[in-house]
Design a protein around this motif. Structure first.
Motif, mmCIF file in Angstrom:
data_model
loop_
_atom_site.group_PDB
_atom_site.id
_atom_site.type_symbol
_atom_site.label_atom_id
_atom_site.label_comp_id
_atom_site.label_asym_id
_atom_site.label_seq_id
_atom_site.Cartn_x
_atom_site.Cartn_y
_atom_site.Cartn_z
ATOM 1 N N LYS A 14 0.412 -1.202 -0.104
ATOM 2 C CA LYS A 14 0.118 0.545 0.303
ATOM 3 C C LYS A 14 0.622 1.245 -0.446
ATOM 4 O O LYS A 14 0.833 2.598 -0.803
ATOM 5 N N THR A 15 2.155 1.530 1.225
ATOM 6 C CA THR A 15 2.846 2.625 0.649
ATOM 7 C C THR A 15 3.855 2.481 -0.557
ATOM 8 O O THR A 15 3.610 3.699 -1.004
ATOM 9 N N LEU A 16 4.047 1.729 -0.876
ATOM 10 C CA LEU A 16 4.417 1.965 -2.392
ATOM 11 C C LEU A 16 3.297 1.920 -3.428
ATOM 12 O O LEU A 16 3.950 3.199 -4.427
ATOM 13 N N GLY A 17 2.480 2.120 -3.296
ATOM 14 C CA GLY A 17 1.265 1.983 -4.139
ATOM 15 C C GLY A 17 0.875 4.071 -4.031
ATOM 16 O O GLY A 17 0.229 3.894 -4.997
ATOM 17 N N ARG A 18 1.213 3.633 -2.763
ATOM 18 C CA ARG A 18 0.846 5.532 -2.123
ATOM 19 C C ARG A 18 2.103 6.609 -3.068
ATOM 20 O O ARG A 18 1.370 7.715 -3.882
ATOM 21 N N LEU A 19 3.266 6.112 -2.665
ATOM 22 C CA LEU A 19 4.370 6.892 -3.620
ATOM 23 C C LEU A 19 3.859 5.955 -4.539
ATOM 24 O O LEU A 19 4.420 8.089 -6.135
ATOM 25 N N ALA A 20 3.394 5.781 -5.290
ATOM 26 C CA ALA A 20 3.791 5.167 -7.352
ATOM 27 C C ALA A 20 2.917 6.545 -7.689
ATOM 28 O O ALA A 20 2.445 7.425 -8.266
ATOM 29 N N LEU A 21 1.205 6.649 -6.494
ATOM 30 C CA LEU A 21 0.330 7.540 -6.862
ATOM 31 C C LEU A 21 0.209 8.863 -6.930
ATOM 32 O O LEU A 21 0.692 9.715 -8.142
ATOM 33 N N ALA A 22 1.821 8.940 -5.938
ATOM 34 C CA ALA A 22 2.280 10.758 -5.414
ATOM 35 C C ALA A 22 3.534 11.242 -6.685
ATOM 36 O O ALA A 22 2.736 11.773 -7.129
ATOM 37 N N VAL A 23 3.957 10.058 -7.122
ATOM 38 C CA VAL A 23 5.415 10.222 -7.897
ATOM 39 C C VAL A 23 3.793 10.594 -9.648
ATOM 40 O O VAL A 23 4.841 12.062 -10.482
ATOM 41 N N ILE A 24 2.906 9.499 -9.822
ATOM 42 C CA ILE A 24 2.068 10.141 -10.683
ATOM 43 C C ILE A 24 1.956 11.767 -10.418
ATOM 44 O O ILE A 24 1.589 12.164 -11.494
ATOM 45 N N LEU A 25 1.015 11.982 -9.476
ATOM 46 C CA LEU A 25 0.557 12.730 -9.554
ATOM 47 C C LEU A 25 1.311 14.062 -9.853
ATOM 48 O O LEU A 25 0.936 14.994 -10.059
ATOM 49 N N ALA A 26 2.830 13.693 -9.178
ATOM 50 C CA ALA A 26 3.201 15.320 -9.030
ATOM 51 C C ALA A 26 4.187 14.768 -10.995
ATOM 52 O O ALA A 26 4.135 16.345 -11.051
ATOM 53 N N ALA A 27 4.065 14.035 -11.281
ATOM 54 C CA ALA A 27 4.819 14.197 -13.038
ATOM 55 C C ALA A 27 3.333 14.638 -13.420
ATOM 56 O O ALA A 27 3.377 15.521 -14.230
ATOM 57 N N LEU A 28 2.439 15.065 -12.864
ATOM 58 C CA LEU A 28 1.293 15.349 -14.290
ATOM 59 C C LEU A 28 1.115 16.337 -13.653
ATOM 60 O O LEU A 28 1.029 17.669 -14.424
ATOM 61 N N LEU A 29 1.002 16.626 -12.368
ATOM 62 C CA LEU A 29 1.241 18.210 -11.898
ATOM 63 C C LEU A 29 2.010 19.024 -12.509
ATOM 64 O O LEU A 29 2.297 20.292 -13.046
ATOM 65 N N PHE A 30 3.929 18.259 -12.550
ATOM 66 C CA PHE A 30 5.077 18.994 -12.965
ATOM 67 C C PHE A 30 4.630 19.399 -14.533
ATOM 68 O O PHE A 30 4.510 20.566 -15.067
ATOM 69 N N PHE A 31 3.820 17.793 -15.095
ATOM 70 C CA PHE A 31 3.827 18.655 -16.800
ATOM 71 C C PHE A 31 2.393 19.999 -17.259
ATOM 72 O O PHE A 31 2.671 21.023 -17.793
#
Length: 186
Positions: A14-31
């Protein structure tokens, strides 16, 4: 890779999933932010180009205005050099001009013709002129001598117009209407 995930506990997954989701959201926000910044950059670049063109035009206009101002200053200096020597005085412009024309006609060995006088003003400068119009009949050589006398005359007399009315090629006589201008300061 599945073998590696199978060794993790549920909490770690679950922690890795949340981290992956956070990275994806951060990348999307950065884009999204990068696209907005890129758009703002090009808008600012276009605005800068417009401002640079406006500045260039303003500088050209300023340079033209300064050049005109310098020309007017030079004209003022030229007028100062003419004062008293080449311009007629306003108080007795007609008498002086008539006297000078009589002197010019005498030097040219010509009879004084009927002369018409009229005033003319200039914009932007305190200079006026008296326009003198008369008829001339004679030979070309006599006309040339008359014009040379006007050119050497110390007062500022200018030939404004020469209208040839008749040229007789048999005896070399010219008939024309001559317009001169004398200048005075107001």
């Amino acid at each position: 890779m599945n073998a590696l995930f199978s060794q993790l506990e549920d909490r770690e997954r679950k922690t890795l999933g949340r981290l992956a989701l956070a990275v994806i959201l951060a990348a999307l926000l950065f884009f999204v932010l990068a696209v907005r910044q890129r758009t703002r950059y090009f808008e600012a670049k276009d605005s800068l180009a417009v401002l640079q063109e406006t500045t260039r035009k303003a500088e050209q206009s300023d340079a033209a205005t300064k050049a005109e101002w310098l020309r007017w200053q030079e004209a003022g200096r030229d007028l100062d050099s003419f004062r008293g020597k080449t311009f007629y005085e306003e108080t007795n412009v007609f008498q002086s001009l008539r006297r000078d024309l009589q002197q010019i006609f005498a030097q040219a060995s010509m009879d004084v013709p009927d002369i018409a006088y009229r005033y003319s003003d200039f914009e932007k400068v305190p200079i006026k002129k008296v326009v003198v119009t008369f008829s001339y009949s004679g030979r070309y050589a006599d006309l040339e001598r008359f014009l040379a006398i006007i050119e050497r005359f110390p007062k500022f007399l200018a030939v404004e117009k020469i209208e040839f009315q008749k040229t007789d090629t048999d005896n070399g006589l010219l008939t024309l209407r001559l317009t001169l201008a004398g200048y005075y300061e107001t």
